[in-house]
Design a protein around this motif. Sequence first.
Motif: not given
Lengths: 242, 242
Positions: B120-140
């Motif tokens: 929404r803020g117009g940024s496309y630097q989403i690699v980091d939070p995208d990775m956190r989504f997945h590692t969040g699943l794994i680490d849980s």
Amino acid sequence: MVRHIVVTSVVDAITEDLREQVVNGELPPGSPLTELEISTRYEVARSSARAAIERLTSEKVLVRRNHKTARVVELGPDDVRDIYNTRIYLESEVLRRLAGLRRVPVSSRTANSEIAELWRGGSYQIVDPDMRFHTGLIDSVDSARTSAAYHSLAFEVKLCMAQLQGRQALSPQIIVAEHARILELIELGDADGAAAMLDEHLSRARELLVGSLGGTPGPEAEWPSSAAPGAPIREDAATALR
Amino acid sequence: MVRHIVVTSVVDAITEDLREQVVNGELPPGSPLTELEISTRYEVARSSARAAIERLTSEKVLVRRNHKTARVVELGPDDVRDIYNTRIYLESEVLRRLAGLRRVPVSSRTANSEIAELWRGGSYQIVDPDMRFHTGLIDSVDSARTSAAYHSLAFEVKLCMAQLQGRQALSPQIIVAEHARILELIELGDADGAAAMLDEHLSRARELLVGSLGGTPGPEAEWPSSAAPGAPIREDAATALR
DNA sequence: AGTTGTCTACTTGTCCGACAATATTGCCAC
DNA sequence: GTGGCAATATTGTCGGACAAGTAGACAACT
């Protein structure tokens, strides 16, 4: 056609030899390895010995903290649980894929036959073919990283076995049967069934190993023959919290 | 409450700095790193520089063969496929387990919100939070080895991104929607659905990346700026068999 | 032309010796 | 014994040294 030859350096050779000594129990878990000792044992410079130690440390065969001497890794019940759970995670999905293709790797089938044969021959040295059954499944999906991850886990299992000095109560009969059932379910395309069977199979092995290492689940762990002679059994529990 | 402090050695510091330089693109894939150069750059002994290089080599950040100078790893289409397939294998089964428990990790949910907000803020630097989504699943699932394996893969993904220098056409909108759907399916206890969704999600990302790297699917690979100078792209395939 | 041999410059692999910082151990006093 | 201190052992880093391997250029040979 490109052909490969291997030229091993001094550090390579030492690393391999030490790793070998660890897996076959010549270097029991917890034994200290100083740089000086290794450099004199192999008649090499300390820097070379150091390099070998660092490699094995990065492989988690040894553990070391700042300014402290490296020791052979000691795997406790928690580690075993973790290792087997990771195995289950990785292998389950691979099994599902294989079931989807109804593809049974020959190497796994032959490995299972080997176990059966060893059992009929009265031998209980089935760790190797047992591992080949599983790596056969994993390697068949042809993913270098998946294989690498699984082989690393398999290596840790070997370390556990070395720690147990041979005593280990897995019945080859049950193993062979479960393996066969898994292959059968793959052939039938039953992904869920194969995954469930694998879970059961590895979970049982896990609990058995945890028990042998003195884990909590079965509080009265039976020490069948003799408490490991000359091996301080309990002290390693302390290292769990570093 | 135990508190940890870190005392970094010279080698630690150099290793970290070099790794950082690789992931943020200051050291582009294929660049050579000689021991002498590093030792002079950081004003340390050659042995220290060497140790750092060896560590990064064991981490697969650098690649090196006998008597040849280390280079920053270059990940090709085959590597990307392999990385993503391994991700799928690992993450699928974890997802199934989470679905069985109907457990949605908060960290993944917040990470997905972050992506939406960045978009929404117009940024496309989403690699980091995208990775956190997945590692969040794994680490849980709370398995150190599973997490370690996945994080290693995530790191390689980062390397790929560095190789692409930012250009990358993943639409945040689709990503957020798919992530949300995955969490929803977990909540519903639909293991198969979640796994299927994940497969689709990661497979799409994989093909996009492979395409960007000039993989075979789009046979006419465009090398926008320059064809990798003096770098035999394929040669790393050989290292698979050591 | 294309292959082979040689030379040179660069780099890695290994060794040695040294010294400061840190860890371990043993001893002594209390 | 327990605390603290000194002696010892071990690691972390340095600098220099040299053999061996690699790469590129250039000459010589068939």
